[in-house]
Scaffold this motif. Structure first.
Motif, PDB file in Angstrom:
ATOM      1  N   PRO A 130     -16.239  75.688  -4.056  1.00  0.00           N
ATOM      2  CA  PRO A 130     -16.140  75.998  -2.656  1.00  0.00           C
ATOM      3  C   PRO A 130     -16.431  74.381  -2.018  1.00  0.00           C
ATOM      4  N   PHE A 131     -17.554  73.820  -2.370  1.00  0.00           N
ATOM      5  CA  PHE A 131     -17.952  72.267  -1.720  1.00  0.00           C
ATOM      6  C   PHE A 131     -16.688  71.591  -1.909  1.00  0.00           C
ATOM      7  N   ARG A 155     -13.487  72.251  -2.107  1.00  0.00           N
ATOM      8  CA  ARG A 155     -12.556  72.739  -1.399  1.00  0.00           C
ATOM      9  C   ARG A 155     -12.637  72.092   0.155  1.00  0.00           C
ATOM     10  N   ALA A 156     -13.932  72.289   0.595  1.00  0.00           N
ATOM     11  CA  ALA A 156     -14.110  72.028   1.716  1.00  0.00           C
ATOM     12  C   ALA A 156     -14.311  70.243   2.143  1.00  0.00           C
ATOM     13  N   ILE A 157     -14.446  69.600   1.054  1.00  0.00           N
ATOM     14  CA  ILE A 157     -14.232  68.082   1.048  1.00  0.00           C
ATOM     15  C   ILE A 157     -12.741  67.778   1.248  1.00  0.00           C
ATOM     16  N   ALA A 168     -10.071  69.808   2.354  1.00  0.00           N
ATOM     17  CA  ALA A 168      -9.721  70.055   3.532  1.00  0.00           C
ATOM     18  C   ALA A 168     -10.143  69.283   4.810  1.00  0.00           C
ATOM     19  N   GLU A 169     -11.459  68.769   4.527  1.00  0.00           N
ATOM     20  CA  GLU A 169     -11.936  67.513   5.495  1.00  0.00           C
ATOM     21  C   GLU A 169     -10.898  66.386   5.393  1.00  0.00           C
ATOM     22  N   GLU A 193     -19.077  63.092  -4.782  1.00  0.00           N
ATOM     23  CA  GLU A 193     -18.147  63.359  -3.407  1.00  0.00           C
ATOM     24  C   GLU A 193     -17.006  62.390  -3.205  1.00  0.00           C
TER      25      GLU A 193
END
Length: 56
Positions: free
Chosen positions: A43-44, A46-48, A50-51, A11
């Motif tokens: 998807p994970f 992408r979420a990171i 975006a955050e 991450e």
């Protein structure tokens, strides 16, 4: 935390490239010298990204 098992991406790596300008999962993977293989991590990732973009 591991984001991508196939490429052993963590991450913190994805967050770092997002802070350095990666705006998509594809750009993040390229910046890290790899590409998504099975795709379950996208998807994970992408979420990171975006955050990180929201925090900037």
């Amino acid at each position: 935390m591991v984001v991508c098992v196939c490429n052993a991406l963590r991450e913190r790596d994805v967050r770092e490239v997002a802070r350095n300008g990666a705006q998509s999962a594809c750009q993040a993977y390229r910046a890290l010298g790899c590409q998504a293989k099975c795709g379950q991590c996208v998807p994970f990732a992408r979420a990171i990204i975006a955050e990180e973009r929201a925090a900037a």
